[in-house]
Write an enzyme that holds these catalytic residues in place. Structure first.
Site, short mmCIF file in Angstrom:
data_model
loop_
_atom_site.label_atom_id
_atom_site.label_comp_id
_atom_site.label_asym_id
_atom_site.label_seq_id
_atom_site.Cartn_x
_atom_site.Cartn_y
_atom_site.Cartn_z
N MET A 1 6.10 7.28 17.58
CA MET A 1 5.79 8.26 16.54
C MET A 1 4.42 8.89 16.67
O MET A 1 4.23 10.07 16.37
CB MET A 1 5.94 7.62 15.16
CG MET A 1 7.38 7.22 14.84
SD MET A 1 7.56 6.68 13.12
CE MET A 1 9.30 6.19 13.15
N ASP B 1 3.92 0.61 11.83
CA ASP B 1 2.66 0.04 11.38
C ASP B 1 2.41 -1.37 11.90
O ASP B 1 1.29 -1.87 11.81
CB ASP B 1 2.61 0.03 9.85
CG ASP B 1 2.33 1.40 9.26
OD1 ASP B 1 1.92 2.29 10.02
OD2 ASP B 1 2.53 1.59 8.05
N ASP C 1 -5.63 8.32 8.76
CA ASP C 1 -5.85 7.73 10.09
C ASP C 1 -5.91 8.79 11.18
O ASP C 1 -5.23 9.82 11.10
CB ASP C 1 -4.70 6.78 10.44
CG ASP C 1 -4.81 5.46 9.70
OD1 ASP C 1 -5.95 5.05 9.45
OD2 ASP C 1 -3.78 4.88 9.39
N LYS D 1 0.82 -1.21 0.00
CA LYS D 1 0.00 0.00 0.00
C LYS D 1 0.86 1.26 0.00
O LYS D 1 0.66 2.17 -0.81
CB LYS D 1 -0.92 0.00 1.22
CG LYS D 1 -1.57 1.35 1.54
CD LYS D 1 -2.33 1.29 2.85
CE LYS D 1 -2.94 2.63 3.21
NZ LYS D 1 -1.96 3.53 3.84
N ASN D 2 1.82 1.34 0.93
CA ASN D 2 2.58 2.57 1.07
C ASN D 2 3.49 2.83 -0.13
O ASN D 2 3.78 3.98 -0.46
CB ASN D 2 3.40 2.53 2.37
CG ASN D 2 2.52 2.62 3.60
OD1 ASN D 2 1.39 3.10 3.54
ND2 ASN D 2 3.01 2.13 4.73
N ARG E 1 -4.87 10.63 2.71
CA ARG E 1 -3.57 11.09 3.20
C ARG E 1 -2.50 11.08 2.11
O ARG E 1 -1.71 12.01 1.99
CB ARG E 1 -3.13 10.17 4.35
CG ARG E 1 -1.84 10.61 5.03
CD ARG E 1 -2.10 11.69 6.04
NE ARG E 1 -0.87 12.33 6.47
CZ ARG E 1 -0.84 13.44 7.18
NH1 ARG E 1 -1.95 14.04 7.53
NH2 ARG E 1 0.30 13.97 7.54
#
Length: 434
Positions: free
Chosen positions: A341, A319, A121, A22-23, A97
């Site tokens: 984070m 993640d 998110d 995904k990223n 995002r």
């Protein structure tokens, strides 16, 4: 709002293939704006965030052809810059995002960009400073309309420069690299993110004609070029899915083989789960996880409690901390999970506590998990998914629990996991989409 009904307590078995990352896909898709030539992309995950970005690119004028379930061609030879001025664009971009990464390509190729404040998110503050400071150092000028939450950027004369990023932001680095790839002169980026997904982006840009050295390190050198051409690109398997499946196998005492995992690109993810006591075998490029009745968390050499914390690559990805946390609930031993984070990412542990897990939320960033060692099963409850990674962690908990669970707001899970209910049913899971 959709929901999953999950009847837990079933051991799963079989093979599962991770989706494309995904990223990585969000970065690569934005990169198609850098050239008027055709781009062919494969292993594009069929998930909400990616599909929304593809729709946005289509609205901007990108010609999109679907070649198969996970393959597309994109050609950005007739981009409608006037669309950036419309309210429809601002609304669509703000819901995603990853849309912030269209700015680098737009500045590089067209010298202008506009974007409303991106969504995503609700896991804590996710500031945009790295992106915009990087653009400013390249010579871009920007303004912010605080009432409408709209950014206006003028990048007509981008020039290469030296910059030391204040944080190794993955999306920030990707955005700056794409902008610098066509800026005049040489750009040096120190404290750059170096995740495999960013390495993939840089390698694709090089195939398009960009001049980038230092790929895989935190020091990148980019010599700007006047134009970039088309290429083909295949996404890596999603490392977050791979980690999620490892945790799922342990929690449900399942025998699962994760196919085509690109093991050399996973960093310390397998070793971190091994420290949780989870057995696995590497069979060529597959990961085999046997059914385990018990798994025991290691301690540090001096006997102190293991801490699993997130860090920039090649450290452990933030993640997967939610998955580590839920996996620890049925381990033997204790672990401190430290989410550095994001200050809201651990705020799903109340649901796990309601299910019977023994967790102490020390503060917004730290939780201590005392494993139950399967002496007590989690119990099914009704709960709501607050974000992508917490959502799949709650799904893992529900699959391991006694009784029936209902997970609401599964749109959050769908943002990051492709047809997750169908794929889990093939392994034997009792899961229904309501």
């Amino acid at each position: 709002m959709g929901s999953f009904r999950v009847r837990g307590g079933t051991k799963l078995q079989g093979e599962i293939t991770p989706q494309g990352a995904k990223n990585e896909a969000l970065q690569i898709l934005c990169g198609v704006l850098l050239t008027p030539e055709k781009m062919t992309l494969r292993k594009v995950p069929n998930i909400r965030d990616v599909n929304k970005l593809i729709d946005l690119l289509g609205d901007m004028g990108v010609k999109i052809t679907k070649l198969g379930p996970e393959a597309y061609t994109f050609q950005a030879d007739e981009i409608n810059l006037d669309y950036l001025e419309t309210e429809e664009f601002l609304v669509k971009a703000s819901s995603l995002r990853g849309s912030v990464m269209i700015l680098g390509p737009l500045l590089a190729r067209f010298g202008t960009g506009k974007l409303s404040k991106p969504g995503g998110d609700k896991i804590g503050r996710r500031r945009m400073d790295t992106h915009f400071v990087g653009f400013q150092k390249l010579g871009a000028k920007f303004g912010y309309d605080s009432k409408r939450e709209i950014f206006h950027i003028d990048g007509k004369n981008l020039k290469g420069t030296y910059m030391l990023l204040d944080e190794a932001s993955v999306t920030g680095t990707a955005n700056i690299v794409m902008a610098a790839s066509m800026a005049e002169g040489k750009t040096t980026i120190y404290n750059a993110a170096c995740e495999p997904y960013l390495q993939q982006l840089c390698s694709m840009l090089v195939r398009m004609g960009a001049k980038i050295t230092g790929i895989g390190s935190n020091l990148l050198h980019i010599e700007g070029v006047k134009e970039l051409g088309g290429t083909e690109h295949t996404m890596l398997p999603d490392m977050i899915e791979i980690g999620s499946f490892i945790g799922l196998a342990a929690m449900t005492e399942s025998e699962i083989t994760i196919k085509n995992a690109q093991i050399p690109r996973l960093g310390i993810i397998p070793d971190t789960f091994k420290r949780m006591g989870i057995q696995m075998e590497f069979r060529d490029d597959d990961i085999y996880i046997p059914s385990q009745k018990h798994y025991e968390i290691e301690t540090f050499i001096d006997g102190s409690i293991l801490t699993v914390a997130d860090a920039i690559w090649p450290g452990f990805t933030p993640d997967l901390l939610s998955v580590v946390l839920v996996t620890a609930t049925q381990a033997k031993g204790t672990v401190l999970v430290h989410q550095k984070m994001f200050e809201s990412r651990l705020f799903f542990v109340d649901k796990l506590i309601d299910m019977g897990a023994q967790i102490i939320l020390c503060d917004p960033h730290r939780a201590t998990v005392i494993g139950l060692d399967r002496k007590t099963s989690l119990r099914g409850i009704r709960m709501t998914s607050p974000d992508i990674r917490a959502g799949v962690s709650l799904l893992i908990a529900a699959l391991s629990a006694e009784g029936t669970s209902i997970i609401d707001n599964i749109e959050q899970i769908d943002r990051g996991y492709q047809h997750i209910d169908e794929r889990l049913r093939k392994l034997g899971a009792d899961i229904e989409r309501l």
